[in-house]
Design a protein around this motif. Structure first.
Motif, PDB file in Angstrom:
ATOM      1  N   VAL A  71       0.317  -1.331   0.395  1.00 33.32           N
ATOM      2  CA  VAL A  71      -0.081   0.339   0.302  1.00 33.32           C
ATOM      3  C   VAL A  71       1.331   1.237   0.027  1.00 33.32           C
ATOM      4  O   VAL A  71       1.637   1.153   0.462  1.00 33.32           O
ATOM      5  CB  VAL A  71      -0.595   0.272   1.395  1.00 33.32           C
ATOM      6  CG1 VAL A  71      -1.689   0.918   1.538  1.00 33.32           C
ATOM      7  CG2 VAL A  71      -1.635  -1.075   1.335  1.00 33.32           C
ATOM      8  N   SER A  72       0.598   2.329  -0.484  1.00 31.61           N
ATOM      9  CA  SER A  72       0.746   3.164  -0.509  1.00 31.61           C
ATOM     10  C   SER A  72       0.688   4.081   0.778  1.00 31.61           C
ATOM     11  O   SER A  72      -0.066   4.114   1.713  1.00 31.61           O
ATOM     12  CB  SER A  72       0.250   4.645  -1.742  1.00 31.61           C
ATOM     13  OG  SER A  72       1.099   6.129  -1.355  1.00 31.61           O
ATOM     14  N   SER A  73       1.887   4.649   1.276  1.00 31.40           N
ATOM     15  CA  SER A  73       2.004   5.283   2.788  1.00 31.40           C
ATOM     16  C   SER A  73       0.587   6.517   2.715  1.00 31.40           C
ATOM     17  O   SER A  73       0.506   6.925   3.754  1.00 31.40           O
ATOM     18  CB  SER A  73       3.126   5.791   2.745  1.00 31.40           C
ATOM     19  OG  SER A  73       4.278   4.999   3.335  1.00 31.40           O
ATOM     20  N   LYS A  74       0.478   7.341   1.751  1.00 34.76           N
ATOM     21  CA  LYS A  74      -0.308   7.865   1.625  1.00 34.76           C
ATOM     22  C   LYS A  74      -1.410   7.575   2.394  1.00 34.76           C
ATOM     23  O   LYS A  74      -1.469   8.827   2.887  1.00 34.76           O
ATOM     24  CB  LYS A  74      -0.374   8.576   0.039  1.00 34.76           C
ATOM     25  CG  LYS A  74      -1.340   9.611  -0.141  1.00 34.76           C
ATOM     26  CD  LYS A  74      -2.522   9.873  -1.404  1.00 34.76           C
ATOM     27  CE  LYS A  74      -3.282  10.775  -1.753  1.00 34.76           C
ATOM     28  NZ  LYS A  74      -3.622  10.948  -3.142  1.00 34.76           N
ATOM     29  N   VAL A  75      -2.046   6.828   2.415  1.00 32.13           N
ATOM     30  CA  VAL A  75      -2.558   6.114   2.498  1.00 32.13           C
ATOM     31  C   VAL A  75      -3.425   5.751   3.922  1.00 32.13           C
ATOM     32  O   VAL A  75      -4.121   6.033   4.931  1.00 32.13           O
ATOM     33  CB  VAL A  75      -3.382   4.562   1.853  1.00 32.13           C
ATOM     34  CG1 VAL A  75      -4.680   3.482   2.969  1.00 32.13           C
ATOM     35  CG2 VAL A  75      -4.345   4.501  -0.012  1.00 32.13           C
ATOM     36  N   PHE A  76      -1.869   5.943   4.618  1.00 32.79           N
ATOM     37  CA  PHE A  76      -1.672   5.736   5.933  1.00 32.79           C
ATOM     38  C   PHE A  76      -1.224   7.041   6.627  1.00 32.79           C
ATOM     39  O   PHE A  76      -2.624   7.914   7.441  1.00 32.79           O
ATOM     40  CB  PHE A  76      -0.381   5.281   6.766  1.00 32.79           C
ATOM     41  CG  PHE A  76      -0.116   4.019   6.307  1.00 32.79           C
ATOM     42  CD1 PHE A  76      -0.997   3.136   5.843  1.00 32.79           C
ATOM     43  CD2 PHE A  76       1.601   3.331   5.745  1.00 32.79           C
ATOM     44  CE1 PHE A  76      -0.303   1.674   5.300  1.00 32.79           C
ATOM     45  CE2 PHE A  76       1.863   1.949   5.518  1.00 32.79           C
ATOM     46  CZ  PHE A  76       0.728   1.238   6.039  1.00 32.79           C
ATOM     47  N   LEU A  77      -1.379   8.333   6.019  1.00 28.93           N
ATOM     48  CA  LEU A  77      -1.584   9.729   6.088  1.00 28.93           C
ATOM     49  C   LEU A  77      -2.690   9.941   6.508  1.00 28.93           C
ATOM     50  O   LEU A  77      -3.016  10.475   7.132  1.00 28.93           O
ATOM     51  CB  LEU A  77      -0.008  10.456   5.767  1.00 28.93           C
ATOM     52  CG  LEU A  77      -0.163  11.993   5.534  1.00 28.93           C
ATOM     53  CD1 LEU A  77       0.491  11.702   7.855  1.00 28.93           C
ATOM     54  CD2 LEU A  77       0.824  12.310   4.932  1.00 28.93           C
ATOM     55  N   VAL A  78      -3.020   9.825   5.030  1.00 30.27           N
ATOM     56  CA  VAL A  78      -4.863  10.327   5.003  1.00 30.27           C
ATOM     57  C   VAL A  78      -5.756   9.646   6.117  1.00 30.27           C
ATOM     58  O   VAL A  78      -6.217  10.199   6.615  1.00 30.27           O
ATOM     59  CB  VAL A  78      -5.056  10.199   3.742  1.00 30.27           C
ATOM     60  CG1 VAL A  78      -6.934  10.336   3.606  1.00 30.27           C
ATOM     61  CG2 VAL A  78      -4.524  11.330   2.566  1.00 30.27           C
ATOM     62  N   LYS A  79      -5.314   8.378   6.305  1.00 31.79           N
ATOM     63  CA  LYS A  79      -6.016   8.167   7.993  1.00 31.79           C
ATOM     64  C   LYS A  79      -5.932   8.503   8.583  1.00 31.79           C
ATOM     65  O   LYS A  79      -6.450   9.442  10.076  1.00 31.79           O
ATOM     66  CB  LYS A  79      -5.937   6.214   7.624  1.00 31.79           C
ATOM     67  CG  LYS A  79      -6.429   5.562   6.852  1.00 31.79           C
ATOM     68  CD  LYS A  79      -6.502   4.309   6.556  1.00 31.79           C
ATOM     69  CE  LYS A  79      -7.163   3.623   5.571  1.00 31.79           C
ATOM     70  NZ  LYS A  79      -8.817   4.038   5.755  1.00 31.79           N
ATOM     71  N   VAL A  80      -4.422   8.389   9.642  1.00 28.41           N
ATOM     72  CA  VAL A  80      -3.895   9.600  10.549  1.00 28.41           C
ATOM     73  C   VAL A  80      -4.658  10.814  10.688  1.00 28.41           C
ATOM     74  O   VAL A  80      -4.980  10.684  11.518  1.00 28.41           O
ATOM     75  CB  VAL A  80      -2.334   9.253  10.370  1.00 28.41           C
ATOM     76  CG1 VAL A  80      -2.332  10.286  11.435  1.00 28.41           C
ATOM     77  CG2 VAL A  80      -1.575   8.021  10.884  1.00 28.41           C
ATOM     78  N   ALA A  81      -4.696  11.917   9.404  1.00 33.78           N
ATOM     79  CA  ALA A  81      -4.971  13.160   9.811  1.00 33.78           C
ATOM     80  C   ALA A  81      -6.453  13.295   9.422  1.00 33.78           C
ATOM     81  O   ALA A  81      -7.549  14.074  10.484  1.00 33.78           O
ATOM     82  CB  ALA A  81      -5.549  13.170   8.081  1.00 33.78           C
ATOM     83  N   ASP A  82      -7.630  11.707   8.983  1.00 33.47           N
ATOM     84  CA  ASP A  82      -8.759  11.162   9.825  1.00 33.47           C
ATOM     85  C   ASP A  82      -8.983  10.794  11.151  1.00 33.47           C
ATOM     86  O   ASP A  82      -9.835  11.758  11.938  1.00 33.47           O
ATOM     87  CB  ASP A  82      -9.620  10.715   8.808  1.00 33.47           C
ATOM     88  CG  ASP A  82      -9.154  10.583   7.509  1.00 33.47           C
ATOM     89  OD1 ASP A  82      -9.756  12.006   6.971  1.00 33.47           O
ATOM     90  OD2 ASP A  82     -10.068  10.024   6.671  1.00 33.47           O
ATOM     91  N   LEU A  83      -8.009  10.180  11.786  1.00 41.19           N
ATOM     92  CA  LEU A  83      -8.252   9.761  12.751  1.00 41.19           C
ATOM     93  C   LEU A  83      -8.202  11.819  14.307  1.00 41.19           C
ATOM     94  O   LEU A  83      -9.122  12.012  15.256  1.00 41.19           O
ATOM     95  CB  LEU A  83      -7.010   9.173  13.406  1.00 41.19           C
ATOM     96  CG  LEU A  83      -7.224   7.804  13.111  1.00 41.19           C
ATOM     97  CD1 LEU A  83      -6.475   7.160  13.456  1.00 41.19           C
ATOM     98  CD2 LEU A  83      -8.263   7.578  13.992  1.00 41.19           C
ATOM     99  N   LEU A  84      -6.926  12.326  13.380  1.00 40.67           N
ATOM    100  CA  LEU A  84      -6.719  13.459  14.559  1.00 40.67           C
ATOM    101  C   LEU A  84      -8.190  14.769  14.045  1.00 40.67           C
ATOM    102  O   LEU A  84      -8.846  15.479  14.992  1.00 40.67           O
ATOM    103  CB  LEU A  84      -5.800  14.335  13.695  1.00 40.67           C
ATOM    104  CG  LEU A  84      -4.236  14.391  13.536  1.00 40.67           C
ATOM    105  CD1 LEU A  84      -3.364  14.318  12.908  1.00 40.67           C
ATOM    106  CD2 LEU A  84      -3.959  13.522  15.117  1.00 40.67           C
TER     107      LEU A  84
END
Length: 158
Positions: A71-84
């Protein structure tokens, strides 16, 4: 204000793409990892998760889970942004230090900055990307690995 730090390191290997900060590099080796092994985005995720007291990237996106393989780590960052956002935290700033002997990062740092700002939905002036070599010292200096450190600050919007 809340602060968090992040760090990640991955080994450079043949037959892998090199992706840093969501930017693909034309380089003969890439970082070994379960996802795309983007150490920059992994360090940023950990810094943000730490600032929000939400654990670490391995808890949210474990390398034992096949759904994260490649998976592209962009997915991780976007999901973290959503959590925040769900927890009413606003990203104040992110500062990243990339440790790499090669390749030279040059103007690609600006692309990384723009990507991170876009995916966190913040002004690019809130993101900084720096790079340094290790002057031939240790695995990074020998060109065997690339690492990244990040610090992030959050504001509570409550």
């Amino acid at each position: 204000m809340r602060f968090g730090i992040g760090y990640d390191i991955h080994k450079l290997v043949e037959n892998r793409r090199l992706v840093l900060g969501g930017v693909e590099f034309d380089y003969h080796r890439g970082l070994l990892g379960h996802s795309d092994a983007d150490v920059v985005l992994h360090a940023v995720c950990d810094a943000l998760l730490g600032a929000a007291a939400l654990g670490d990237i391995g808890e949210h996106f474990p390398d034992t889970d096949q759904k994260w393989k490649g998976v592209s780590s962009k997915v991780f960052l976007v999901k973290v942004a959503d959590l925040l956002k769900e927890r009413q935290y606003k990203v104040n700033n992110v500062d990243v230090m990339i440790l790499a002997q090669k390749p030279k990062l040059g103007q690609k740092k600006l692309e990384m900055k723009k990507n991170i700002a876009e995916w966190l939905c913040v002004d690019a002036g809130r993101v900084n990307i720096k790079a340094t070599t290790m002057e031939g010292i240790d695995a990074i200096g020998r060109g065997e690995a690339i690492a990244a450190q990040a610090i992030a600050s959050l504001c509570e919007e409550r």
